[in-house]
Design a protein around this motif. Structure first.
Motif, PDB file in Angstrom:
ATOM      1  N   THR B 166       0.825  -1.204   0.000  1.00 51.97           N
ATOM      2  CA  THR B 166       0.000   0.000   0.000  1.00 51.97           C
ATOM      3  C   THR B 166       0.864   1.260   0.000  1.00 51.97           C
ATOM      4  OG1 THR B 166      -1.835  -1.045   1.144  1.00 51.97           O
ATOM      5  CG2 THR B 166      -1.640   1.320   1.396  1.00 51.97           C
ATOM      6  N   THR B 170       1.087   2.990  -3.597  1.00 49.31           N
ATOM      7  CA  THR B 170       0.310   4.219  -3.774  1.00 49.31           C
ATOM      8  C   THR B 170       1.174   5.314  -4.378  1.00 49.31           C
ATOM      9  OG1 THR B 170      -1.037   3.681  -1.838  1.00 49.31           O
ATOM     10  CG2 THR B 170      -1.114   5.956  -2.606  1.00 49.31           C
ATOM     11  N   TYR B 174       0.673   6.676  -8.142  1.00 49.63           N
ATOM     12  CA  TYR B 174       0.336   8.094  -8.278  1.00 49.63           C
ATOM     13  C   TYR B 174       1.301   8.771  -9.256  1.00 49.63           C
ATOM     14  CZ  TYR B 174      -1.228  12.755  -6.929  1.00 49.63           C
ATOM     15  OH  TYR B 174      -1.752  14.018  -6.947  1.00 49.63           O
ATOM     16  N   LEU B 190       2.499  15.741  -1.021  1.00 52.24           N
ATOM     17  CA  LEU B 190       1.924  14.455  -1.453  1.00 52.24           C
ATOM     18  C   LEU B 190       2.206  13.322  -0.460  1.00 52.24           C
ATOM     19  CD1 LEU B 190       0.487  12.675  -3.535  1.00 52.24           C
ATOM     20  CD2 LEU B 190       2.681  12.390  -4.701  1.00 52.24           C
ATOM     21  N   ARG B 193       0.081  13.614   2.581  1.00 52.68           N
ATOM     22  CA  ARG B 193      -1.333  13.314   2.332  1.00 52.68           C
ATOM     23  C   ARG B 193      -1.567  11.819   2.156  1.00 52.68           C
ATOM     24  NH1 ARG B 193      -2.691  17.164  -2.480  1.00 52.68           N
ATOM     25  NH2 ARG B 193      -4.642  15.997  -2.574  1.00 52.68           N
ATOM     26  N   ILE B 194      -0.631  11.163   1.468  1.00 52.22           N
ATOM     27  CA  ILE B 194      -0.779   9.710   1.294  1.00 52.22           C
ATOM     28  C   ILE B 194      -0.741   9.019   2.651  1.00 52.22           C
ATOM     29  CG2 ILE B 194       0.396   7.629   0.459  1.00 52.22           C
ATOM     30  CD1 ILE B 194       1.144   9.150  -2.069  1.00 52.22           C
ATOM     31  N   ASP B 196      -1.340  10.163   5.630  1.00 53.89           N
ATOM     32  CA  ASP B 196      -2.512  10.445   6.471  1.00 53.89           C
ATOM     33  C   ASP B 196      -3.757   9.718   5.962  1.00 53.89           C
ATOM     34  OD1 ASP B 196      -1.163  11.870   8.368  1.00 53.89           O
ATOM     35  OD2 ASP B 196      -1.463  13.806   7.389  1.00 53.89           O
ATOM     36  N   HIS B 197      -3.916   9.617   4.643  1.00 57.24           N
ATOM     37  CA  HIS B 197      -5.041   8.848   4.105  1.00 57.24           C
ATOM     38  C   HIS B 197      -4.931   7.370   4.488  1.00 57.24           C
ATOM     39  CE1 HIS B 197      -7.517  11.554   1.840  1.00 57.24           C
ATOM     40  NE2 HIS B 197      -8.073  10.578   1.162  1.00 57.24           N
ATOM     41  N   LEU B 198      -3.717   6.838   4.389  1.00 59.36           N
ATOM     42  CA  LEU B 198      -3.554   5.407   4.664  1.00 59.36           C
ATOM     43  C   LEU B 198      -3.723   5.103   6.142  1.00 59.36           C
ATOM     44  CD1 LEU B 198      -0.601   4.465   2.293  1.00 59.36           C
ATOM     45  CD2 LEU B 198      -3.052   4.155   1.944  1.00 59.36           C
ATOM     46  N   LEU B 199      -3.202   5.971   6.998  1.00 57.76           N
ATOM     47  CA  LEU B 199      -3.322   5.710   8.439  1.00 57.76           C
ATOM     48  C   LEU B 199      -4.781   5.772   8.889  1.00 57.76           C
ATOM     49  CD1 LEU B 199      -0.249   7.636   9.911  1.00 57.76           C
ATOM     50  CD2 LEU B 199      -0.540   5.161   9.686  1.00 57.76           C
ATOM     51  N   ALA B 200      -5.492   6.803   8.411  1.00 53.67           N
ATOM     52  CA  ALA B 200      -6.879   6.976   8.867  1.00 53.67           C
ATOM     53  C   ALA B 200      -7.840   6.054   8.118  1.00 53.67           C
ATOM     54  CB  ALA B 200      -7.300   8.428   8.688  1.00 53.67           C
TER      55      ALA B 200
END
Lengths: 205, 205
Positions: B166, B170, B174, B190, B193-194, B196-200
């Motif tokens: 992942t 990702t 991207y 970037l 943001r990646i 933080d998206h993956l953790l949450a």
């Protein structure tokens, strides 16, 4: 391609023969792409020889190598199932299963490799492959993610480009890190596990 | 490589000249890899001509093309910063920033392309590239994820292979979906943001 192997065997003349030749040409093209290190060294002569047809048979259907390549590569991609629409989770799993199937197929990997590696040398061909084989999938995935945001199944502030890269990139990278000889040992539920990890997140719950 | 451009200009003889030749050979090799469609058509003759050295100068340092390729490709990879250890989130961001830098570099992409596409034709070379350039990163990422599970910053039931795919996949996907001419417009944040998206997670919070 409307014929099947059965009709080809039963009716060896006329239109079926033409379809049989077409299939042989497509298969020969894919075989040769798989064996070559690029598309530059692929020739109509070699494809004709491998397919057991004359060059004119090829040129009757495709006016140049590029047109033939686009058709051959597009033929490799499995069709996406229409989203069932029950849940975004289910539709994401179905999407990733198709993607996994293609990523494990040696010849299907050619599409991606060419799309990734030949863009400087063959920009028009890569653009056409993208339109035929890649863009429809991107559009389907975008629609699916938007639906999930709308229904509340996905977070409201979802970054769509990052989410797309995550979903596709995770499967792609996972398969790439497995030796081809080990593809058959990939867990049956891989797509499901990836989707559940991505939806819940890597952080603590 | 211990010399810099400055010392090369100031001291054109002896050991610096040797280092200069080595650098020219590595650069010529990378240039030619970037221009060719594979490594099969890469010859010591062509590398020597591009570097402006004799073939014997190459063979004094590398006994064969494969050894030279491994050194050239390993030289492309940015070194990973040691994890600062403050938080797994921060270390993941630092990891992805290095990965992003390499993925946006046209020549660095060669390492990945060769590792991905040449395994059937050059298994020994690909194995050596993996050991020199890919495995150290995989090991660093694995250690980082294990640390996160141990500290509770990552979920206790983390699937390490999926998490690795992942994180790396990702960023890779991207970057691959952005035209090289648009790389400079990739958002500064970037990697953050990646992560933080993956953790949450992509699901609702």
């Amino acid at each position: 391609m409307t014929t099947t192997d059965e009709t080809q065997t039963a009716r060896p003349a006329g239109r079926p023969r033409s379809a049989r030749a077409e299939k042989a040409i497509i298969e020969a093209t894919l075989d040769l792409i798989g064996e070559s290190s690029g598309i530059a060294d692929l020739s109509i002569e070699a494809i004709a020889a491998r397919a057991g047809v004359g060059k004119t048979t090829i040129y009757r259907r495709w006016s140049n190598k590029e047109d033939l390549l686009v058709d051959a590569l597009a033929a490799l991609k499995s069709p996406l199932p229409p989203p069932r629409g029950v849940s975004v989770r289910e539709d994401l799993i179905a999407y990733l299963r198709v993607f996994q199937h293609d990523a494990c197929d040696a010849r299907s990997r050619c599409v991606m490799n060419i799309a990734m590696n030949e863009v400087e040398r063959h920009p028009r061909l890569v653009e056409r492959i993208r339109q035929a084989a890649i863009e429809p999938r991107r559009a389907a995935l975008t629609a699916l993610l938007r639906r999930g945001v709308a229904t509340g199944e996905l977070r409201a502030d979802l970054d769509i480009p990052i989410a797309m890269a995550t979903i596709t990139g995770t499967m792609m990278w996972y398969i790439r890190s497995v030796e081809p000889s080990e593809h058959e040992n990939i867990p049956e539920e891989l797509a499901e596990r990836i989707v559940d990890h991505l939806l819940a997140g890597l952080g603590p719950r």
